[in-house]
Design a protein around this motif. Structure first.
Motif, PDB file in Angstrom:
ATOM      1  N   GLY A  22      53.899 -29.144  63.462  1.00 24.65           N
ATOM      2  CA  GLY A  22      54.345 -30.290  64.257  1.00 24.65           C
ATOM      3  C   GLY A  22      54.711 -29.865  65.658  1.00 24.65           C
ATOM      4  N   GLU A  23      54.892 -30.817  66.523  1.00 24.20           N
ATOM      5  CA  GLU A  23      55.166 -30.538  67.920  1.00 24.20           C
ATOM      6  C   GLU A  23      56.171 -31.548  68.426  1.00 24.20           C
ATOM      7  OE1 GLU A  23      55.000 -28.251  71.104  1.00 24.20           O
ATOM      8  OE2 GLU A  23      53.729 -27.898  69.357  1.00 24.20           O
ATOM      9  N   PRO A  24      57.284 -31.174  69.033  1.00 18.17           N
ATOM     10  CA  PRO A  24      57.610 -29.789  69.329  1.00 18.17           C
ATOM     11  C   PRO A  24      58.361 -29.078  68.200  1.00 18.17           C
ATOM     12  CG  PRO A  24      59.213 -31.228  70.332  1.00 18.17           C
ATOM     13  CD  PRO A  24      58.203 -32.112  69.663  1.00 18.17           C
ATOM     14  N   HIS A  25      58.911 -29.815  67.227  1.00 18.38           N
ATOM     15  CA  HIS A  25      59.671 -29.188  66.144  1.00 18.38           C
ATOM     16  C   HIS A  25      59.338 -29.889  64.838  1.00 18.38           C
ATOM     17  CE1 HIS A  25      62.109 -26.990  69.010  1.00 18.38           C
ATOM     18  NE2 HIS A  25      62.416 -28.108  69.608  1.00 18.38           N
ATOM     19  N   VAL A  26      59.673 -29.233  63.733  1.00 19.02           N
ATOM     20  CA  VAL A  26      59.555 -29.899  62.441  1.00 19.02           C
ATOM     21  C   VAL A  26      60.914 -30.169  61.820  1.00 19.02           C
ATOM     22  CG1 VAL A  26      57.274 -28.938  62.012  1.00 19.02           C
ATOM     23  CG2 VAL A  26      59.268 -27.748  61.154  1.00 19.02           C
ATOM     24  N   TYR A  27      61.904 -29.343  62.102  1.00 17.61           N
ATOM     25  CA  TYR A  27      63.273 -29.623  61.651  1.00 17.61           C
ATOM     26  C   TYR A  27      64.197 -29.128  62.755  1.00 17.61           C
ATOM     27  CZ  TYR A  27      66.917 -30.784  58.321  1.00 17.61           C
ATOM     28  OH  TYR A  27      67.993 -31.383  57.690  1.00 17.61           O
ATOM     29  N   ASN A  28      64.491 -30.039  63.660  1.00 20.00           N
ATOM     30  CA  ASN A  28      65.189 -29.719  64.888  1.00 20.00           C
ATOM     31  C   ASN A  28      66.650 -30.134  64.764  1.00 20.00           C
ATOM     32  OD1 ASN A  28      65.194 -31.191  68.181  1.00 20.00           O
ATOM     33  ND2 ASN A  28      65.721 -29.099  67.644  1.00 20.00           N
ATOM     34  N   VAL A  29      67.535 -29.137  64.683  1.00 20.39           N
ATOM     35  CA  VAL A  29      68.959 -29.393  64.600  1.00 20.39           C
ATOM     36  C   VAL A  29      69.672 -28.280  65.357  1.00 20.39           C
ATOM     37  CG1 VAL A  29      68.969 -28.332  62.290  1.00 20.39           C
ATOM     38  CG2 VAL A  29      70.947 -29.649  63.031  1.00 20.39           C
ATOM     39  N   PRO A  30      70.504 -28.652  66.347  1.00 19.07           N
ATOM     40  CA  PRO A  30      70.831 -29.972  66.854  1.00 19.07           C
ATOM     41  C   PRO A  30      69.628 -30.657  67.506  1.00 19.07           C
ATOM     42  CG  PRO A  30      72.421 -28.338  67.617  1.00 19.07           C
ATOM     43  CD  PRO A  30      71.276 -27.581  67.036  1.00 19.07           C
ATOM     44  N   LYS A  31      69.504 -31.916  67.264  1.00 16.22           N
ATOM     45  CA  LYS A  31      68.390 -32.704  67.788  1.00 16.22           C
ATOM     46  C   LYS A  31      68.355 -32.648  69.309  1.00 16.22           C
ATOM     47  CE  LYS A  31      68.965 -37.112  67.810  1.00 16.22           C
ATOM     48  NZ  LYS A  31      69.255 -38.445  67.252  1.00 16.22           N
ATOM     49  N   GLY A  32      67.176 -32.444  69.851  1.00 13.22           N
ATOM     50  CA  GLY A  32      67.013 -32.430  71.297  1.00 13.22           C
ATOM     51  C   GLY A  32      67.097 -31.062  71.925  1.00 13.22           C
ATOM     52  N   THR A  33      67.525 -30.044  71.172  1.00 15.83           N
ATOM     53  CA  THR A  33      67.579 -28.682  71.702  1.00 15.83           C
ATOM     54  C   THR A  33      66.253 -27.983  71.412  1.00 15.83           C
ATOM     55  OG1 THR A  33      68.461 -27.723  69.665  1.00 15.83           O
ATOM     56  CG2 THR A  33      70.049 -28.649  71.217  1.00 15.83           C
ATOM     57  N   THR A  34      66.151 -26.746  71.838  1.00 15.39           N
ATOM     58  CA  THR A  34      64.936 -25.976  71.575  1.00 15.39           C
ATOM     59  C   THR A  34      64.951 -25.311  70.208  1.00 15.39           C
ATOM     60  OG1 THR A  34      65.889 -24.020  72.638  1.00 15.39           O
ATOM     61  CG2 THR A  34      64.603 -25.511  74.029  1.00 15.39           C
ATOM     62  N   SER A  35      66.038 -25.461  69.461  1.00 12.82           N
ATOM     63  CA  SER A  35      66.191 -24.730  68.197  1.00 12.82           C
ATOM     64  C   SER A  35      65.484 -25.448  67.050  1.00 12.82           C
ATOM     65  CB  SER A  35      67.683 -24.570  67.867  1.00 12.82           C
ATOM     66  OG  SER A  35      68.328 -23.842  68.887  1.00 12.82           O
ATOM     67  N   ASN A  36      64.673 -24.690  66.325  1.00 16.00           N
ATOM     68  CA  ASN A  36      63.960 -25.214  65.167  1.00 16.00           C
ATOM     69  C   ASN A  36      64.405 -24.424  63.940  1.00 16.00           C
ATOM     70  OD1 ASN A  36      61.888 -27.019  64.125  1.00 16.00           O
ATOM     71  ND2 ASN A  36      60.735 -25.171  63.679  1.00 16.00           N
ATOM     72  N   ALA A  37      64.661 -25.115  62.822  1.00 16.94           N
ATOM     73  CA  ALA A  37      65.262 -24.467  61.660  1.00 16.94           C
ATOM     74  C   ALA A  37      64.294 -24.217  60.525  1.00 16.94           C
ATOM     75  CB  ALA A  37      66.442 -25.310  61.148  1.00 16.94           C
ATOM     76  N   VAL A  38      63.176 -24.930  60.466  1.00 14.94           N
ATOM     77  CA  VAL A  38      62.258 -24.827  59.335  1.00 14.94           C
ATOM     78  C   VAL A  38      60.833 -24.765  59.862  1.00 14.94           C
ATOM     79  CG1 VAL A  38      61.392 -25.939  57.239  1.00 14.94           C
ATOM     80  CG2 VAL A  38      63.815 -26.091  57.801  1.00 14.94           C
ATOM     81  N   PHE A  39      60.020 -23.919  59.253  1.00 15.45           N
ATOM     82  CA  PHE A  39      58.605 -23.857  59.593  1.00 15.45           C
ATOM     83  C   PHE A  39      57.774 -24.714  58.640  1.00 15.45           C
ATOM     84  CE2 PHE A  39      54.439 -21.730  58.952  1.00 15.45           C
ATOM     85  CZ  PHE A  39      53.907 -21.970  60.202  1.00 15.45           C
ATOM     86  N   ALA A  40      58.039 -24.614  57.348  1.00 14.68           N
ATOM     87  CA  ALA A  40      57.280 -25.381  56.366  1.00 14.68           C
ATOM     88  C   ALA A  40      58.164 -25.659  55.163  1.00 14.68           C
ATOM     89  CB  ALA A  40      56.023 -24.624  55.931  1.00 14.68           C
TER      90      ALA A  40
END
Length: 959
Positions: A22-40
């Motif tokens: 997905g783009e830009p994130h698939v599990y983005n927390v905190p929402k709106g930041t560049t941090s992504n927590a899960v790949f699949a």
């Protein structure tokens, strides 16, 4: 669809996966930041049907669920396209409909007949599952009759899928025969509730036979920020699997920085099994005589084909959900892999207390402190066994729990505390709300660019002062003053953003505390972006000669297929074969090496572009590449190259690499010979050890007929004198060198798919020239033009290239000589003030130009306002000098009488001095002194606690 309310943005899929890429994130927390927590992530379902193992599940595809319901006989739709939809609605949609009478499409089409949860006007659930599918499949919600979606959370996404729609090519097993209705939901609340997402799966067994000994698993490849430092763990008492960070700094573009969070996976309501005397919960309903099956296994497995690695067969998947290895053997407690250290069986891997690195955790695998190397992780959290009779249903509610503590260890503790609170929340069917942490009261100080700064570059760096003993700071950049359109959002202490020329932007920052509960935003600053466009560090790749002699004019030499090559393009996206021919249809060009991934501008900074050429002056190692030009020369004499993975051995290569000065390609007097390092047989199939030859096809080509040579890195000798003395000294073992560029290859367009190739390298006599660009002069950012600054030491910021060293100059008269010059200055440098008064400042050099000159007025730190002027807030005002040795004067203001404490902590938050211990002071301005004579040099933080507020400023002790 995206579940994007609260503090999470989750990408929901209807094919058995929950999140993938997905783009830009698939599990983005905190929402709106560049941090992504899960790949699949995705769901596995398996069990026995008529004595035969049936399995549906996947990891990364191909997927084993398809859109649409099953009919009573267990048949999938002839055409699943009409069902290939996710329905996303929010409570705000309901409120808008009731106010306007207009419903958004997903609300108007809410598929009540397919099982989407719906209540009638009296609030009763509508259940049409007893009707044949053909009679109900087109039934939609009747909003005009008072029907409404049966809501969970503040936003939810519903879909229906089945595992009968096609062949199972991931588990390689027979289909289970289940219809699965998915409901993802979340809450718009602070704290643990808003940081969580929930997934309710309604699983119906279709056909004539029951599903027995069934398990449901949630597979995850988490990638918690940067994937390279992940650990996993479990807690059997909570029924919890989780991922956490192995250290207290999570690096990378999607990393969390400090402190990193932890992410948990829990089955909050498991399947029902008979249990006399017990009671279970099915949603809000209490079911006597049954119990909910909790999480029964958390199993981590490696990436590969071994017995403790990636599942391949249906039996592998099923065994993993049962908490067993692929060969059926039980997991055993202890060690690196849950198999070799002991004979104690367990279904929960790494189940020790991670918060204290207890045994058995990844940071203490053997009870004696042995740490497992952190890295990419994947695991499955499962529940079972249970049964689903033919035509019957089981419902399972899964939750993802996110929390952030004071460090990586305490994030695990905070996550477990959140899990306990959320379990109570679910058990009360979302009525007993967990208490959210209090929001921080401190507000960051915006530093650069100054408010109203004009003419900023399109690539601008924002800097703010974040109180370090708090969790972290968050910044927003917007192109409207209401921050309705966010351009970029980041964390930390600085953020570099690409902006559009000739536009005004607004930016602000806030402090975020435990569980990402945020404080108030700072007052916003504005800036205006000028029309300066920074050139790339790399201006051109040229072929200036071939085997027949010089080319005049030179020919473009860079491959740029599909726009993903170097930051420039040749006509037709490839070099001209008529000018660089091996045969009439082939040509040689230059590109980057990589493991099957095209490298282009901003594509992969961790590899080629991050260590060599970049698309901007500040990228990678441009500090050592600029402002020189370079040449590859294929000569009859050739040269020597070090072999990367062979202990420093050297090999013959048919080329020479030279740094050719600054814009002097025809003048050999300033040329310096570089040392190439070749990664050949060890870096890819198809190459030969000890030979610079063509290897496997290069990914940039888009076909299978464009092989590439070995990777080549460049080393600049420590002896940079013109000629090849440094090159010779390095090869003789008497001189050193440093890497300045990496992973360059030559690609042979249309040279075939397998040896023998027309030629193993560009023909002798070929010269490739690489031209770099000179960055423009810096652009001032702060202090702003006309600013008044208090203090004996002031920090200056500017935007632009940091590739070449800048000089900061201060003038008492802009037409006279500078009164202070600071060489080797960097943006953010703190310099001593020459004295009070009006000055002018600029930054740059005679080599690449000077910035505009801005005015600044310095006011002594000891200036006191008039007697009648009270402070407007409880706050620290100034610390001077800064840096100090050993005494610093601290000034603070109290708008009212109050008890005030002034103390000092180090970077670990340990109190090192108490200067004013809670004495009651009158409203006004006060000064105290801090004596650092007994402390070591370093950064410290002065804190003022007064009036219910905590204010913090940093100070540097420099002995």
């Amino acid at each position: 669809a995206y579940l994007d309310i609260g503090n999470v943005r989750a990408r929901i899929l209807n094919n058995g996966a929950l999140f993938y890429r997905g783009e830009p994130h698939v599990y983005n927390v905190p929402k709106g930041t560049t941090s992504n927590a899960v790949f699949a992530q995705g769901i596995w379902i398996g069990g026995m049907v008529d004595g035969t193992l049936r399995m549906a599940g996947t990891r990364y595809g191909p997927y084993e669920f398809w859109a649409g319901p099953l009919d009573e006989a267990g048949n999938p739709p002839v055409d699943c396209a009409p069902y290939d939809r996710l329905f996303k609605i929010s409570k705000a949609d309901i409120e808008a409909y009731e106010a306007t009478g207009t419903a958004p499409p997903d609300l108007a089409d809410w598929p009540t007949g397919l099982g989407a949860p719906t209540i009638d006007a009296a609030g009763h659930e509508i259940d049409l599952s007893g009707q044949p599918l053909a009679a109900r499949q087109d039934r939609r919600i009747d909003l005009s009759a008072g029907e409404r979606p049966s809501f969970l959370g503040d936003q939810m996404v519903w879909w229906v899928m089945n595992d009968m729609g096609n062949v199972h090519n991931s588990t390689n097993g027979d289909p289970v025969g289940v219809e699965v209705q998915g409901l993802a939901f979340a809450f718009d609340e602070p704290g643990a509730v808003g940081n969580a997402t929930f997934y309710r799966y309604t699983i119906t067994k279709k056909g004539a036979s029951p599903l027995e000994d069934a398990y449901v698993g949630i597979f995850s490849d988490p990638d918690l920020g940067h994937f390279g430092d992940d650990y996993v763990g479990s807690d059997s008492t909570l029924g919890l699997g989780y991922v956490w960070n192995a250290d207290n700094f999570d690096e990378g573009g999607e990393g969390y920085g400090t402190p990193p969070p932890a992410l948990g996976y829990d089955v909050f309501q498991g399947p029902l099994v008979a249990s006399p005397g017990s009671s279970a919960r099915d949603g809000p309903t209490v079911v006597p005589g049954y119990k909910n099956v909790p999480v029964t296994a958390v199993l981590y497995f490696g990436n590969g084909g071994g017995v403790t690695e990636s599942p391949i067969t249906a039996e592998d998947y099923y065994n993993y959900m049962r908490g067993r290895w692929k060969d059926g053997k039980p997991v055993t407690e202890g060690g690196f892999n849950g198999r070799d250290l002991s004979s104690i069986p367990t279904r929960f891997m790494f189940s020790g207390d991670a918060a204290n690195c207890g045994y058995w955790t990844e940071c203490n695998a053997d009870g004696h402190g042995a740490k497992i190397p952190p890295g990419d992780r994947r695991f499955v959290v499962s529940t079972g066994p249970f049964r689903i009779d033919a035509g019957a249903t089981q419902r399972i509610l899964i939750g993802m729990v996110y929390a952030r503590g004071e460090d990586n260890f305490r994030s695990v503790t905070a996550m477990k505390e959140a899990d306990v609170a959320l379990q109570r929340f679910v058990d009360s069917w979302f009525t007993e709300w967990p208490e959210a942490p209090e929001a921080p009261t401190s507000i960051p100080t915006l530093l650069s660019p100054a408010d109203g700064a004009p003419g900023q570059p399109p690539r601008t760096t924002f800097v703010w002062d974040c109180p370090p003993q708090l969790f972290y700071c968050q910044v927003q950049v917007a192109d409207d003053p209401a921050f309705a359109s966010i351009v970029e959002m980041g964390t930390g202490a600085s953020l570099t953003v690409d902006l559009l020329p000739d536009r005004t932007y607004w930016w602000r920052a806030r402090v975020v505390g435990r569980d990402d509960v945020a404080g108030a935003w700072s007052a916003p600053f504005t800036l205006h972006v000028g029309d300066t466009v920074y050139p790339t560090a790399l201006r051109d790749f040229q072929t200036v000669s071939n085997g027949a002699g010089p080319l005049d004019p030179p020919e473009c030499a860079a491959f740029s297929f599909n726009g993903s090559g170097f930051p420039l393009s040749c006509p037709g996206d490839r070099p001209n074969s008529a000018r660089q021919q091996v045969t009439a249809a082939t040509a040689w060009g230059i590109h980057a090496g990589g493991a099957g991934i095209p490298f282009g501008p901003e594509t992969n900074h961790a590899s080629y572009l991050g260590r060599g050429w970049g698309s901007r002056p500040a990228t990678g190692s441009a500090t050592v590449l600029l402002p020189y030009d370079y040449e590859w020369r294929f000569t009859a004499e050739g040269g020597k190259a070090a072999r990367l993975y062979d202990g420093g051995d050297v090999m013959d290569v048919p080329f020479e690499v030279w740094r050719t000065g600054i814009g002097t390609p025809g003048d050999p007097s300033d040329d310096v010979r570089l040392v190439p390092v070749v990664c050949e047989a060890a870096c890819g199939a198809g190459t030969t050890a000890g030979r610079f030859d063509i290897g496997k096809d290069h990914a940039i080509s888009g076909g299978a007929n464009d092989p590439a040579t070995d990777w080549v890195d460049w080393l600049l000798p420590y002896d940079e004198s013109p000629g090849q003395a440094g090159y010779e000294a390095y090869l003789a073992g008497t001189g050193g060198a440093r890497e300045i560029a990496a992973r360059q290859v030559f690609v042979c367009f249309n040279c075939g798919t397998a040896p023998p190739y027309p030629q193993e390298h560009p023909e002798i006599g070929t010269t490739f020239r690489i031209l770099t660009g000179m960055p423009p002069a810096p652009i001032p950012a702060a202090p702003g033009d006309g600013a008044v600054v208090r203090g004996d030491s002031v920090r200056f910021w500017w935007n632009g290239s940091d590739a070449l060293t800048s000089v900061l100059e201060l003038y008492a008269d802009p037409l006279a000589a500078p009164v202070a010059t600071f060489a080797a200055a960097r943006s953010g440098s703190a310099v001593p003030v020459p004295g009070p008064g009006v000055y002018w400042w600029r930054v740059g050099s005679n080599l690449f130009g000077w910035s505009d000159t801005w005015q600044v007025q310095f006011v002594p730190a000891t200036v006191v306002e008039s007697d009648g002027e009270l402070p407007t807030e409880f706050a620290l005002d100034a610390i001077w000098p800064n840096p100090f040795n050993p005494l610093a004067t601290i000034r603070f203001g109290l708008p009212a009488d109050a008890e005030a404490t002034v103390d000092v902590v180090d970077v670990l938050g340990r109190r090192v001095a108490v200067i004013d211990a809670g004495a009651r002071r009158a409203a006004g301005w006060h000064t105290v002194q801090f004596d650092g004579s007994r402390l070591a040099s370093g950064v410290y933080f002065v804190r003022l606690a007064a009036g219910g507020r905590l204010d913090v400023k940093s100070v540097v002790l420099l002995k």
